[in-house]
Scaffold this motif. Sequence first.
Motif, PDB file in Angstrom:
ATOM      1  N   TYR A  13     -12.591  -8.095  -7.387  1.00 18.10           N
ATOM      2  CA  TYR A  13     -12.071  -9.420  -7.056  1.00 18.10           C
ATOM      3  C   TYR A  13     -13.206 -10.361  -6.634  1.00 18.10           C
ATOM      4  CZ  TYR A  13      -9.989 -13.245  -4.502  1.00 18.10           C
ATOM      5  OH  TYR A  13      -9.671 -14.492  -4.050  1.00 18.10           O
ATOM      6  N   ALA A  14     -14.125  -9.856  -5.825  1.00 20.59           N
ATOM      7  CA  ALA A  14     -15.251 -10.673  -5.355  1.00 20.59           C
ATOM      8  C   ALA A  14     -16.095 -11.202  -6.517  1.00 20.59           C
ATOM      9  CB  ALA A  14     -16.122  -9.870  -4.387  1.00 20.59           C
ATOM     10  N   GLU A  15     -16.200 -10.398  -7.560  1.00 20.18           N
ATOM     11  CA  GLU A  15     -17.009 -10.799  -8.712  1.00 20.18           C
ATOM     12  C   GLU A  15     -16.250 -11.675  -9.700  1.00 20.18           C
ATOM     13  OE1 GLU A  15     -20.215 -10.421  -8.921  1.00 20.18           O
ATOM     14  OE2 GLU A  15     -20.267  -9.252  -7.082  1.00 20.18           O
ATOM     15  N   THR A  16     -14.955 -11.425  -9.872  1.00 21.30           N
ATOM     16  CA  THR A  16     -14.205 -12.128 -10.910  1.00 21.30           C
ATOM     17  C   THR A  16     -13.306 -13.240 -10.381  1.00 21.30           C
ATOM     18  OG1 THR A  16     -12.309 -10.624 -10.849  1.00 21.30           O
ATOM     19  CG2 THR A  16     -14.151 -10.036 -12.319  1.00 21.30           C
ATOM     20  N   GLY A  17     -12.844 -13.104  -9.130  1.00 22.68           N
ATOM     21  CA  GLY A  17     -11.913 -14.078  -8.568  1.00 22.68           C
ATOM     22  C   GLY A  17     -10.516 -13.970  -9.158  1.00 22.68           C
TER      23      GLY A  17
ATOM     24  N   ALA B  44       0.854  -1.189   0.000  1.00 21.24           N
ATOM     25  CA  ALA B  44       0.000   0.000   0.000  1.00 21.24           C
ATOM     26  C   ALA B  44       0.890   1.239   0.000  1.00 21.24           C
ATOM     27  CB  ALA B  44      -0.910  -0.012   1.216  1.00 21.24           C
ATOM     28  N   MET B  45       0.524   2.215  -0.820  1.00 19.35           N
ATOM     29  CA  MET B  45       1.313   3.443  -0.914  1.00 19.35           C
ATOM     30  C   MET B  45       0.398   4.582  -1.316  1.00 19.35           C
ATOM     31  SD  MET B  45       3.212   2.787  -4.540  1.00 19.35           S
ATOM     32  CE  MET B  45       3.441   1.032  -4.392  1.00 19.35           C
ATOM     33  N   GLY B  46       0.864   5.785  -1.106  1.00 18.57           N
ATOM     34  CA  GLY B  46       0.146   6.939  -1.613  1.00 18.57           C
ATOM     35  C   GLY B  46      -0.840   7.542  -0.626  1.00 18.57           C
ATOM     36  N   HIS B  47      -1.743   8.316  -1.151  1.00 25.81           N
ATOM     37  CA  HIS B  47      -2.743   9.054  -0.387  1.00 25.81           C
ATOM     38  C   HIS B  47      -3.743   8.082   0.227  1.00 25.81           C
ATOM     39  CE1 HIS B  47      -6.105  11.809   0.290  1.00 25.81           C
ATOM     40  NE2 HIS B  47      -5.201  12.785   0.275  1.00 25.81           N
ATOM     41  N   ALA B  48      -3.914   8.125   1.537  1.00 24.16           N
ATOM     42  CA  ALA B  48      -4.714   7.127   2.250  1.00 24.16           C
ATOM     43  C   ALA B  48      -6.173   7.093   1.798  1.00 24.16           C
ATOM     44  CB  ALA B  48      -4.638   7.383   3.751  1.00 24.16           C
ATOM     45  N   VAL B  49      -6.792   8.247   1.596  1.00 24.53           N
ATOM     46  CA  VAL B  49      -8.206   8.262   1.214  1.00 24.53           C
ATOM     47  C   VAL B  49      -8.380   7.744  -0.206  1.00 24.53           C
ATOM     48  CG1 VAL B  49     -10.215   9.734   0.829  1.00 24.53           C
ATOM     49  CG2 VAL B  49      -8.748  10.130   2.816  1.00 24.53           C
ATOM     50  N   ARG B  50      -7.546   8.207  -1.114  1.00 24.57           N
ATOM     51  CA  ARG B  50      -7.635   7.725  -2.497  1.00 24.57           C
ATOM     52  C   ARG B  50      -7.350   6.236  -2.567  1.00 24.57           C
ATOM     53  NH1 ARG B  50      -4.544  12.920  -4.684  1.00 24.57           N
ATOM     54  NH2 ARG B  50      -6.353  14.258  -4.934  1.00 24.57           N
ATOM     55  N   ALA B  51      -6.400   5.789  -1.769  1.00 30.06           N
ATOM     56  CA  ALA B  51      -6.079   4.358  -1.739  1.00 30.06           C
ATOM     57  C   ALA B  51      -7.288   3.549  -1.286  1.00 30.06           C
ATOM     58  CB  ALA B  51      -4.882   4.097  -0.835  1.00 30.06           C
ATOM     59  N   ASN B  52      -7.983   4.020  -0.269  1.00 28.82           N
ATOM     60  CA  ASN B  52      -9.153   3.277   0.217  1.00 28.82           C
ATOM     61  C   ASN B  52     -10.237   3.171  -0.834  1.00 28.82           C
ATOM     62  OD1 ASN B  52      -8.571   2.330   2.829  1.00 28.82           O
ATOM     63  ND2 ASN B  52      -8.685   4.411   3.609  1.00 28.82           N
ATOM     64  N   TYR B  53     -10.478   4.230  -1.579  1.00 32.57           N
ATOM     65  CA  TYR B  53     -11.469   4.159  -2.661  1.00 32.57           C
ATOM     66  C   TYR B  53     -11.033   3.137  -3.723  1.00 32.57           C
ATOM     67  CZ  TYR B  53     -13.837   8.360  -0.949  1.00 32.57           C
ATOM     68  OH  TYR B  53     -14.526   9.266  -0.205  1.00 32.57           O
ATOM     69  N   LEU B  54      -9.775   3.201  -4.100  1.00 33.88           N
ATOM     70  CA  LEU B  54      -9.256   2.273  -5.107  1.00 33.88           C
ATOM     71  C   LEU B  54      -9.346   0.833  -4.607  1.00 33.88           C
ATOM     72  CD1 LEU B  54      -7.735   1.545  -7.736  1.00 33.88           C
ATOM     73  CD2 LEU B  54      -5.611   2.014  -6.489  1.00 33.88           C
ATOM     74  N   TYR B  55      -8.856   0.590  -3.398  1.00 38.73           N
ATOM     75  CA  TYR B  55      -8.813  -0.776  -2.884  1.00 38.73           C
ATOM     76  C   TYR B  55     -10.212  -1.336  -2.631  1.00 38.73           C
ATOM     77  CZ  TYR B  55      -3.876   0.382  -2.273  1.00 38.73           C
ATOM     78  OH  TYR B  55      -2.577   0.778  -2.475  1.00 38.73           O
ATOM     79  N   ALA B  56     -11.161  -0.489  -2.248  1.00 41.65           N
ATOM     80  CA  ALA B  56     -12.540  -0.952  -2.066  1.00 41.65           C
ATOM     81  C   ALA B  56     -13.130  -1.401  -3.402  1.00 41.65           C
ATOM     82  CB  ALA B  56     -13.399   0.142  -1.441  1.00 41.65           C
ATOM     83  N   GLY B  57     -12.878  -0.619  -4.443  1.00 40.75           N
ATOM     84  CA  GLY B  57     -13.365  -0.993  -5.772  1.00 40.75           C
ATOM     85  C   GLY B  57     -12.713  -2.264  -6.281  1.00 40.75           C
ATOM     86  N   VAL B  58     -11.420  -2.387  -6.049  1.00 45.66           N
ATOM     87  CA  VAL B  58     -10.701  -3.590  -6.485  1.00 45.66           C
ATOM     88  C   VAL B  58     -11.181  -4.809  -5.706  1.00 45.66           C
ATOM     89  CG1 VAL B  58      -8.437  -4.693  -6.558  1.00 45.66           C
ATOM     90  CG2 VAL B  58      -8.692  -2.354  -7.352  1.00 45.66           C
ATOM     91  N   ALA B  59     -11.478  -4.646  -4.424  1.00 46.18           N
ATOM     92  CA  ALA B  59     -11.997  -5.765  -3.629  1.00 46.18           C
ATOM     93  C   ALA B  59     -13.335  -6.246  -4.195  1.00 46.18           C
ATOM     94  CB  ALA B  59     -12.144  -5.358  -2.173  1.00 46.18           C
ATOM     95  N   ASP B  60     -14.191  -5.313  -4.581  1.00 43.38           N
ATOM     96  CA  ASP B  60     -15.461  -5.694  -5.197  1.00 43.38           C
ATOM     97  C   ASP B  60     -15.238  -6.402  -6.530  1.00 43.38           C
ATOM     98  OD1 ASP B  60     -17.057  -4.764  -3.154  1.00 43.38           O
ATOM     99  OD2 ASP B  60     -17.504  -2.852  -4.140  1.00 43.38           O
TER     100      ASP B  60
END
Length: 69
Positions: free
Chosen positions: A60-64, A42-58
């Motif tokens: 991942y949940a859909e595609t595996g 994890a690197m960079g701006h904490a708030v922007r990172a959380n938005y990015l990682y939340a979207g990527v987690a979703d």
Amino acid sequence: YRATGNPKYLQLAKGLIAIRDSVKNGEDHNQDRIPFRQQYEAMGHAVRANYLYAGVADLYAETGEAQLM
């Protein structure tokens, strides 16, 4: 996508991750210094990172897709 079942939303999510990987001369502040699938720390701006990682987690949940994990 999960709520509507409309595949265009899943394609949009995939496209948003792909397009951020096309940035040239990116920076840590925007989490685009290196392509997302090459980031293992994890690197960079904490708030922007959380938005990015939340979207990527979703995504991942859909595609595996293991690389997103």
